[in-house]
Motif scaffolding. Sequence first.
Motif, PDB file in Angstrom:
ATOM      1  N   LEU A   1       0.729  -1.229   0.023  1.00 46.88           N
ATOM      2  CA  LEU A   1       0.086  -0.088   0.098  1.00 46.88           C
ATOM      3  C   LEU A   1       0.785   1.206  -0.055  1.00 46.88           C
ATOM      4  CD1 LEU A   1      -2.780   1.278   0.289  1.00 46.88           C
ATOM      5  CD2 LEU A   1      -2.652   1.471   2.703  1.00 46.88           C
TER       6      LEU A   1
ATOM      7  N   PHE B   1      -6.605  -9.773  -3.609  1.00 44.56           N
ATOM      8  CA  PHE B   1      -5.735 -10.105  -4.395  1.00 44.56           C
ATOM      9  C   PHE B   1      -6.098 -11.479  -5.290  1.00 44.56           C
ATOM     10  CE2 PHE B   1      -3.620  -7.146  -1.629  1.00 44.56           C
ATOM     11  CZ  PHE B   1      -3.128  -6.573  -2.173  1.00 44.56           C
TER      12      PHE B   1
ATOM     13  N   ASP C   1      -1.428  -5.076   9.708  1.00 41.73           N
ATOM     14  CA  ASP C   1      -2.303  -5.671   8.438  1.00 41.73           C
ATOM     15  C   ASP C   1      -2.175  -7.344   8.449  1.00 41.73           C
ATOM     16  OD1 ASP C   1       0.287  -6.420   7.144  1.00 41.73           O
ATOM     17  OD2 ASP C   1      -0.050  -4.622   6.032  1.00 41.73           O
ATOM     18  N   PHE C   2      -3.129  -8.000   7.700  1.00 41.07           N
ATOM     19  CA  PHE C   2      -3.034  -9.421   7.559  1.00 41.07           C
ATOM     20  C   PHE C   2      -3.828 -10.019   6.493  1.00 41.07           C
ATOM     21  CE2 PHE C   2      -6.601  -8.296  10.242  1.00 41.07           C
ATOM     22  CZ  PHE C   2      -7.600  -9.353   9.509  1.00 41.07           C
ATOM     23  N   LYS C   3      -3.390 -10.874   5.977  1.00 37.32           N
ATOM     24  CA  LYS C   3      -4.109 -11.818   4.838  1.00 37.32           C
ATOM     25  C   LYS C   3      -4.764 -13.135   5.221  1.00 37.32           C
ATOM     26  CE  LYS C   3      -1.922 -14.834   2.650  1.00 37.32           C
ATOM     27  NZ  LYS C   3      -1.861 -16.345   2.624  1.00 37.32           N
TER      28      LYS C   3
ATOM     29  N   ASP D   1       3.904 -15.055   9.374  1.00 37.62           N
ATOM     30  CA  ASP D   1       4.215 -15.019   7.912  1.00 37.62           C
ATOM     31  C   ASP D   1       3.177 -14.269   7.326  1.00 37.62           C
ATOM     32  OD1 ASP D   1       6.587 -16.647   7.939  1.00 37.62           O
ATOM     33  OD2 ASP D   1       5.749 -18.250   6.832  1.00 37.62           O
ATOM     34  N   GLY D   2       1.940 -13.937   7.478  1.00 39.23           N
ATOM     35  CA  GLY D   2       0.887 -13.431   6.977  1.00 39.23           C
ATOM     36  C   GLY D   2       0.191 -12.306   7.428  1.00 39.23           C
TER      37      GLY D   2
ATOM     38  N   ARG E   1      11.855 -10.267   4.952  1.00 42.02           N
ATOM     39  CA  ARG E   1      12.043  -9.529   3.888  1.00 42.02           C
ATOM     40  C   ARG E   1      12.898  -8.606   3.841  1.00 42.02           C
ATOM     41  NH1 ARG E   1       6.275  -9.161   4.976  1.00 42.02           N
ATOM     42  NH2 ARG E   1       4.917 -10.883   3.975  1.00 42.02           N
TER      43      ARG E   1
HETATM   44  O1  C5P Z   1       2.428  -7.299   0.475  1.00 34.15           O
HETATM   45  P1  C5P Z   1       1.275  -6.579   1.301  1.00 34.15           P
HETATM   46  O2  C5P Z   1       1.501  -5.111   2.016  1.00 34.15           O
HETATM   47  O3  C5P Z   1       0.104  -6.240   0.185  1.00 34.15           O
HETATM   48  O4  C5P Z   1       0.870  -7.454   2.339  1.00 34.15           O
HETATM   49  C1  C5P Z   1      -0.305  -6.969   3.222  1.00 34.15           C
HETATM   50  C2  C5P Z   1      -0.312  -8.282   4.122  1.00 34.15           C
HETATM   51  O5  C5P Z   1      -0.768  -9.667   3.706  1.00 34.15           O
HETATM   52  C3  C5P Z   1       0.896  -8.435   4.763  1.00 34.15           C
HETATM   53  O6  C5P Z   1       0.696  -8.881   6.328  1.00 34.15           O
HETATM   54  C4  C5P Z   1       1.541  -9.592   4.340  1.00 34.15           C
HETATM   55  O7  C5P Z   1       2.453 -10.469   4.988  1.00 34.15           O
HETATM   56  C5  C5P Z   1       0.350 -10.199   3.850  1.00 34.15           C
HETATM   57  N1  C5P Z   1       0.346 -11.122   2.562  1.00 34.15           N
HETATM   58  C6  C5P Z   1       0.678 -12.659   2.446  1.00 34.15           C
HETATM   59  N2  C5P Z   1       0.575 -13.145   1.228  1.00 34.15           N
HETATM   60  C7  C5P Z   1       0.584 -12.508   0.123  1.00 34.15           C
HETATM   61  C8  C5P Z   1       0.515 -11.275   0.198  1.00 34.15           C
HETATM   62  C9  C5P Z   1       0.421 -10.630   1.362  1.00 34.15           C
HETATM   63  O8  C5P Z   1       0.249 -13.097   3.652  1.00 34.15           O
HETATM   64  N3  C5P Z   1       0.543 -13.208  -0.854  1.00 34.15           N
END
Ligand code: C5P
Length: 237
Positions: free
Chosen positions: A101, A121, A175-177, A196-197, A215
């Motif tokens: 973002l 996404f 944030d989180f996915k 990780d997410g 990262r």
């Molecule tokens: O990359 P971005 O900033 O859009 O990621 C937003 C959140 O989603 C982050 O916490 C990132 O770790 C997670 N994410 C993920 N797997 C992805 C893309 C993003 O876990 N493929």
Amino acid sequence: MQKLAELYRGKAKTVYSTENPDLLVLEFRNDTSAMDGQRIEQLARKGMVNNKFNCFIMDKLETKKIPTQIKKLLSDNEVLVKKLDMIPVECVIRNRAAGSLVRRLGLEEGLELKPALFDLFLKNDAMHDPMVNESYCITFGWVSKEHLERMKELSYRVNDILGKLFDDAGFILVDFKLEFGLFEGEVVLGDEFSPDGCRLWDKKNLAKMDKDRFRQNLGNVIEAYEEVARRIGVKLD
Ligand code: C5P
């Protein structure tokens, strides 16, 4: 429950069939990837930490009436789950600006986002998981309008529950996915919730306690994951 055939090997987890067609075993490996899998390293204990972290979080969510795929922790690195028909769209909730973002809109990292943003996404490694929106999901048939509404509602509920859980432990949930799937027609939370997410910052000094340590080569990646686990009450040993 015995593992049978390997069905799918992802970047950090391997999925196995079992004798019950409705159940799978997820194996959490130590592999840690960045840059769409171009960089992969082994981090000792990561599989175990993420497996137990994920089970702990999913159990908390279940107690708050969020349907999850978790059935039972099987071992340090394995968990028994319901087999979902996975929806190929990732849901991201953002409480603060970070990551993609910040890159996309040129915002200052840490900017508070109220109300929290909800991004979608497409899961597609070859296309680097492009950002999409609701009308893409409907037009291309990735998920129905009704199921997408439910994914959004559940994502915001997860944000309320986990935002409080991490806040109580001294962290900002940046944030989180989340990934969802269908089980007997119902939208169910799948995949994993682990450092990780998501992004987690220590409230005291804004230290990054998540995969951004990997990262951005900040070091002590698993030590940070373990510190978060310890402070929210995950039993690791
Ligand atoms: O990359 P971005 O900033 O859009 O990621 C937003 C959140 O989603 C982050 O916490 C990132 O770790 C997670 N994410 C993920 N797997 C992805 C893309 C993003 O876990 N493929």
